[in-house]
Design an enzyme around this catalytic site. Structure first.
Site, PDB file in Angstrom:
ATOM      1  N   GLN A  90      -4.902   0.162   1.614  1.00 16.45           N
ATOM      2  CA  GLN A  90      -3.881  -0.633   0.930  1.00 16.45           C
ATOM      3  C   GLN A  90      -2.743   0.236   0.394  1.00 16.45           C
ATOM      4  O   GLN A  90      -2.108  -0.080  -0.608  1.00 16.45           O
ATOM      5  CB  GLN A  90      -4.515  -1.442  -0.205  1.00 16.45           C
ATOM      6  N   SER A  91      -2.449   1.327   1.098  1.00 15.27           N
ATOM      7  CA  SER A  91      -1.435   2.281   0.647  1.00 15.27           C
ATOM      8  C   SER A  91      -0.044   1.663   0.556  1.00 15.27           C
ATOM      9  O   SER A  91       0.487   1.136   1.536  1.00 15.27           O
ATOM     10  CB  SER A  91      -1.403   3.466   1.616  1.00 15.27           C
TER      11      SER A  91
END
Length: 335
Positions: free
Chosen positions: A79-80
């Site tokens: 989920q960067s």
């Protein structure tokens, strides 16, 4: 559009400056005066859903273009925010993007992952690896791209290098024109580049970083990046860093963070994420409670974005939905 700055070249990806807004109801709720707390809205940077990584990517992508790159390669967690915004920057600049992400496919594809796909990025799953393993996978991907005729540019984890940190050196200078009397800037300390740039611009005494668990030694990481910017000495022991908001680890949701998310939303309509800005706000609240930040002095909370990450965090979503007040059949729900 690019512009020269010394030997570096910067590409323009946004319109500056970002707004500085008062947060009087939140300030009073946490024990400050109504005029004490302001929010620097780097979440409102338009490209790709906004966030602090755009300031770094202006420099990193500028260097990539100057080197003739055809594809950007970077790393991150599933989920960067950085991966999402690298994908968006690549789309804006006409560059392919390959995201090397830790883990395996099959987990939630909502949040940042959905936007990665929308921006046209390719994802390479690196499996259960540490930071070194992730970087090694990215190097192998870059080598494969070279063999195939591409010109890859490796963008560092979180965009955090000395070059990338120049974006937040500029942000610190921008903030001084908006609030020259700022006493403390509170910021999430992730991969280190955002805090490092602010430290070099404002001095270590005016920057309070809240460790989010992204790196093993945040003080050493930030110090090295800050010292590399101008050559000034910013030793680790001089940095203001709170280490008390990580909880069980980077991706976990703690009660202080959930409380911070709820309070910011209900007092100012301000949406934070559970990994970075939520931890930073929890750190700000704790700093007021223990006297590190006091009433009567201007404090700026740097909102570094990350909203899509909220929608990729099942625990945070479940807690937020549980806060709903459902109206019953007689319409007697509490107001």
């Amino acid at each position: 559009m690019t512009s020269d700055s010394g030997i570096h070249r910067r590409v323009t990806l946004a319109t500056w400056p970002t707004p500085l807004e008062p947060a009087p109801r939140l300030a009073r709720a946490i024990g400050l005066g109504a005029d004490d707390l302001w929010v620097k809205r780097d979440d409102l940077i338009g490209l790709g859903g906004g966030g602090n990584k755009i300031r770094k990517l202006e420099w990193l992508c500028g260097a990539a273009l100057a080197d003739g790159a055809t594809v950007l390669v970077t790393t991150g967690a599933p989920q960067s925010n950085h991966a999402r915004l690298t994908a968006a920057a690549g789309a804006r600049l006409g560059l392919d993007v390959v995201l090397v992400l830790a883990g395996t496919p099959g987990a939630s594809a909502s949040g940042n992952l959905a936007l990665d796909g929308l921006f046209g990025a390719t994802v390479v799953w690196a499996g259960d690896v540490d930071g070194e393993g992730l970087a090694a996978t990215a190097e192998r991907v870059a080598e494969r791209l070279r063999r195939e005729g591409g010109v890859p540019a490796l963008i560092p984890f979180g965009g955090s290098s000395v070059l990338g940190a120049r974006g937040y050196l500029a942000c610190g200078q921008e903030l001084l024109t908006q609030a020259p009397d700022v006493e403390t800037v509170v910021v999430a300390a992730g991969s280190g580049g955002t805090m490092a740039g602010l430290v070099d611009a404002l001095g270590p005494a005016r920057v309070l970083g809240v460790h989010c668990g992204a790196v093993a030694d945040p003080a050493l990481t930030v110090s090295a990046l800050a010292c590399g910017l101008s050559g000034a000495d910013h030793p680790p022991h001089e940095l203001r860093l709170r280490l008390d908001q990580v909880g069980a680890g980077y991706g976990t949701l703690t009660e202080p963070v959930m409380s911070a998310l709820t309070l910011a939303a209900r007092t100012e309509g301000l949406v934070l994420d559970p990994v970075y800005t939520g931890r930073a706000m929890a750190g700000l609240i704790a700093a007021v409670a223990d006297g590190d930040i006091v009433a009567g002095r201007r404090t700026v909370f740097l909102h570094t974005g990350g909203l899509p990450g909220l929608f990729g965090h099942p625990a945070a979503l479940a807690r937020a939905e549980a806060e709903l007040s459902a109206e019953d059949a007689q319409g007697t729900a509490p107001r």
